[in-house]
Write a protein that holds these residues in place. Structure first.
Motif, PDB file in Angstrom:
ATOM      1  N   SER A 167       0.840  -1.192   0.000  1.00 56.71           N
ATOM      2  CA  SER A 167       0.000   0.000   0.000  1.00 56.71           C
ATOM      3  C   SER A 167       0.876   1.243   0.000  1.00 56.71           C
ATOM      4  CB  SER A 167      -0.927   0.013   1.217  1.00 56.71           C
ATOM      5  OG  SER A 167      -0.195   0.210   2.411  1.00 56.71           O
ATOM      6  N   ILE A 168       0.349   2.323  -0.590  1.00 58.14           N
ATOM      7  CA  ILE A 168       1.070   3.599  -0.604  1.00 58.14           C
ATOM      8  C   ILE A 168       0.066   4.734  -0.430  1.00 58.14           C
ATOM      9  CG2 ILE A 168       2.969   2.814  -2.047  1.00 58.14           C
ATOM     10  CD1 ILE A 168       0.510   5.072  -3.715  1.00 58.14           C
ATOM     11  N   LEU A 169       0.551   5.877   0.033  1.00 58.05           N
ATOM     12  CA  LEU A 169      -0.191   7.133  -0.005  1.00 58.05           C
ATOM     13  C   LEU A 169       0.388   7.937  -1.163  1.00 58.05           C
ATOM     14  CD1 LEU A 169      -0.332   8.002   3.811  1.00 58.05           C
ATOM     15  CD2 LEU A 169      -2.128   6.993   2.402  1.00 58.05           C
ATOM     16  N   THR A 170      -0.468   8.448  -2.054  1.00 56.10           N
ATOM     17  CA  THR A 170       0.007   9.073  -3.275  1.00 56.10           C
ATOM     18  C   THR A 170       0.790  10.360  -3.029  1.00 56.10           C
ATOM     19  OG1 THR A 170      -1.966  10.440  -3.633  1.00 56.10           O
ATOM     20  CG2 THR A 170      -2.002   8.169  -4.477  1.00 56.10           C
ATOM     21  N   GLY A 171       0.502  11.064  -1.919  1.00 54.71           N
ATOM     22  CA  GLY A 171       1.181  12.335  -1.659  1.00 54.71           C
ATOM     23  C   GLY A 171       0.580  13.507  -2.412  1.00 54.71           C
ATOM     24  N   TYR A 172      -0.449  13.263  -3.228  1.00 54.04           N
ATOM     25  CA  TYR A 172      -1.106  14.357  -3.944  1.00 54.04           C
ATOM     26  C   TYR A 172      -2.265  14.892  -3.100  1.00 54.04           C
ATOM     27  CZ  TYR A 172       1.274  12.850  -8.242  1.00 54.04           C
ATOM     28  OH  TYR A 172       2.210  12.519  -9.187  1.00 54.04           O
ATOM     29  N   PRO A 173      -2.441  16.212  -3.058  1.00 52.19           N
ATOM     30  CA  PRO A 173      -3.641  16.743  -2.404  1.00 52.19           C
ATOM     31  C   PRO A 173      -4.869  16.405  -3.233  1.00 52.19           C
ATOM     32  CG  PRO A 173      -2.426  18.506  -3.479  1.00 52.19           C
ATOM     33  CD  PRO A 173      -1.572  17.274  -3.582  1.00 52.19           C
ATOM     34  N   SER A 174      -6.016  16.363  -2.616  1.00 53.48           N
ATOM     35  CA  SER A 174      -7.232  16.065  -3.361  1.00 53.48           C
ATOM     36  C   SER A 174      -7.655  17.289  -4.174  1.00 53.48           C
ATOM     37  CB  SER A 174      -8.356  15.665  -2.408  1.00 53.48           C
ATOM     38  OG  SER A 174      -8.657  16.726  -1.513  1.00 53.48           O
ATOM     39  N   GLY A 175      -8.348  17.016  -5.296  1.00 56.57           N
ATOM     40  CA  GLY A 175      -8.908  18.094  -6.086  1.00 56.57           C
ATOM     41  C   GLY A 175      -7.952  18.789  -7.030  1.00 56.57           C
TER      42      GLY A 175
END
Length: 599
Positions: free
Chosen positions: A103-111
């Motif tokens: 699993s990873i967290l993309t690091g991009y803010p939403s929107g």
């Protein structure tokens, strides 16, 4: 793959959450960054690949899971190891989630719209000689985005076969077909100077082995298949592939649930297990190849727009029907036919066995839900397709393929594709009852005489005992006490001359393949073979969807989805699902695997 499945089926399914994209197999056109795959293969056969995947930060969460594939592809012979994942700015931390998931967290803010993830895999092939075989994953479903692939390889290697068709071969450049977003793996076959392979052209066949013993036996087998064109013309109404590559290789490491005797993969590849090649007779090997070539032929019809549809029984039913129909062409004396049916590797029931089988459910998925062996499921599927042929003829077979080419694969429901197939078969023969298609002549008077073409005849006791004695002598090297065993007494009726079909194919391996598998679970999932027009629609929400892939051998995490029973059929279908190999977390999951194009 005898194929298959199983299978046929063999691709890992990669899904977004937009409902319509699961209901309609036609692709969608988007003004977004495309998916790209860039692979470099080293002289050590290890491939390093980078997958560039568009993700939608407006609709998706931040958490994604990625699979480390084992026994991947229609052949189940590739291993994928995740080596890194990054966003536009930095490498991301990967967290082991068990069962080969990261699993990873993309690091991009939403929107912030459409962004990219860069996923690195190390790909290790099982088959590097006599030819080197690779299957490369393509993200599909909501992540499809008209993929483009570039494959670099050592300068002294030669491309033997590639699917989809390459725009160029040095390096290999592929614009992946967009007839369907349910993508099968890309396959590339190379000859390499370091393998020491023995390769020979024999008519339409390219045969390859790493010993003179195997090459010589392969040549004997393919040289006898002079009847293929007429056989396929008079049964399927389809041409035999113009080129077929047959490879001898040890398939112990091709984990499809059991040791496969043969595998088939698009566009033109058949792999024969060296162990079976060594021990089987020329006639038995002919039968296996007839079966596997049907899988390749069917895959080239692009049924369901070429999608990984969920009906392994169709993949295997077609292959078993043709191999059984060819019995008199392959096993030319009565003793060899009796041996194949009673103690060999045939795919025919006797009339008594078929009547008993009819008391059980029809196994649409080759998943054991019918409470009998997969071999029996193969045989029953062959009965269905032979009876359809007897009623509809070659014209009906051609019509079936034509109608299935424009059918849409459901992907959300384990029974829906089978429902469509049975409905089309009913419409062609003017039938209203599903059970007349799936259980020919069940419960009718004079059952034995009516199923004569669908079964092998009852043999006299003297003929059966002669074959059993001969068989026991042939296995003395494996079981020294075998010659002390008295063969069972066989009380049977005289043979019926009306029997036409007789099994020549070996026990299944999916899919199963491969239908394809798979061809996630079909299918083919081993076969087990495989491809309308793009439809413009809004950008899908990239979240996972449950489904089953008949064309892959690699299990994927999935959320269980109840599958409606096949309407009007006497037996329910077991629930089966498949799901994206990249997906947000907090999804209830299970693991399944199947293959379509396996024998």
């Amino acid at each position: 793959m005898r194929t298959f499945t199983r299978i046929i089926l063999s691709a890992v399914i990669f899904f977004g959450a937009f409902y319509a994209s699961c209901v309609f197999a036609a692709p969608i056109s988007f003004e977004v960054p495309r998916q790209t795959v860039s692979v470099t293969i080293g002289s050590d056969f290890i491939a390093q690949g980078k997958w560039t995947l568009p993700i939608n930060t407006n609709t998706d969460g931040d958490n994604y899971w990625f699979k480390e594939f084992k026994n991947f592809g229609s052949t189940g012979t590739l291993s994928y190891k995740l080596t890194g994942i990054a966003n536009d700015a930095k490498n991301l931390s990967m967290h082991q989630e068990g069962n080969d998931w990261m699993s990873i967290l993309t690091g991009y803010p939403s929107g912030v719209g459409i962004k990219k993830l860069f996923v690195d895999y190390k790909v290790t092939p099982l088959i590097t000689k006599p030819l080197a075989l690779y299957e490369f994953w393509v993200a599909d479903g909501g992540y499809f985005f008209s993929p483009g692939l570039t494959i670099n390889y050592p300068k002294d290697w030669k491309v033997v076969s590639v699917w989809p068709k390459a725009a160029s071969v040095n390096p290999i450049s592929i614009e992946y077909p967009t007839d369907t977003s349910y993508a099968r793996p890309v396959l590339v076959l190379f000859s390499t100077p370091s393998s020491g392979a023995l390769v020979k052209e024999v008519g339409r066949f390219t045969i390859a082995a790493d010993s003179i013993e195997f090459l010589s036996k392969l040549e004997q087998v393919v040289s006898k298949l002079t009847f293929l064109d007429e056989l396929y013309k008079t049964t399927l109404g389809l041409p035999v592939p113009s080129h077929i590559t047959v490879i001898a290789h040890d398939l112990v490491g091709a984990n499809v649930g059991y040791e496969a005797e043969a595998l088939a993969a698009r566009p033109d590849v058949v792999i024969l297990n060296e162990e079976f090649l060594r021990k089987r007779s020329i006639a038995e090997l002919e039968s296996i190849l007839v079966h596997e070539i049907v899988h390749i032929t069917e895959l080239e019809q692009n049924l369901f727009f070429g999608a990984t549809f969920i009906a392994p029984w169709l993949h295997e039913g077609l292959a078993v029907f043709v191999e059984n129909y060819a019995q008199s062409l392959i096993f030319q004396d009565e003793e060899s036919r009796v041996r194949q049916n009673l103690v060999g590797f045939g795919h025919l029931f006797s009339a008594k066995q078929l009547k008993q089988k009819y008391t059980k459910n029809f196994d649409f998925l080759f998943d054991g839900s019918g409470y009998y062996s997969v071999t029996a499921a193969y045989k029953h599927a062959g009965v269905v397709m032979r009876n359809f042929f007897d009623r509809a003829g070659v014209k009906g077979m051609v019509s079936l393929f034509a109608k299935l080419k424009s059918a849409s694969s459901s992907q959300l429901c384990a029974s829906c594709d089978s429902d469509k197939i049975v409905e089309i078969m009913k419409s062609i023969v003017g039938e209203t009852d599903d059970n007349k298609i799936l259980f020919p002549f069940r419960g009718e008077p004079d059952f034995e005489s009516k199923v004569a073409k669908l079964t092998y005849p009852e043999y006299s006791q003297s003929v059966a005992e002669k074959v059993f004695q001969s068989h026991l002598k042939s296995i003395n090297s494996y079981f020294p006490l075998a010659n002390k065993v008295t063969p069972p007494s066989v009380t049977v009726a005289t043979t019926s001359a009306s029997t036409v079909a007789s099994s020549t194919a070996a026990v299944p391996k999916s899919v199963p393949k491969p239908v394809v598998k798979p061809l996630p679970k079909p299918v083919s999932k081993p076969v087990s073979k495989s491809p309308v027009k793009s439809v413009s629609k809004p950008l899908p929400k990239l979240v996972p969807k449950p489904l089953v892939s008949p064309a892959t051998t690699t299990p994927v995490k999935k959320a269980p989805v109840p599958a409606p029973a096949l309407k009007n059929k006497s037996v329910p279908v077991a629930t089966s699902t498949k799901q994206s190999t990249i997906k947000p977390t907090k999804v209830s999951t299970t693991t399944t695997a199947t293959k379509s194009l396996v024998r």
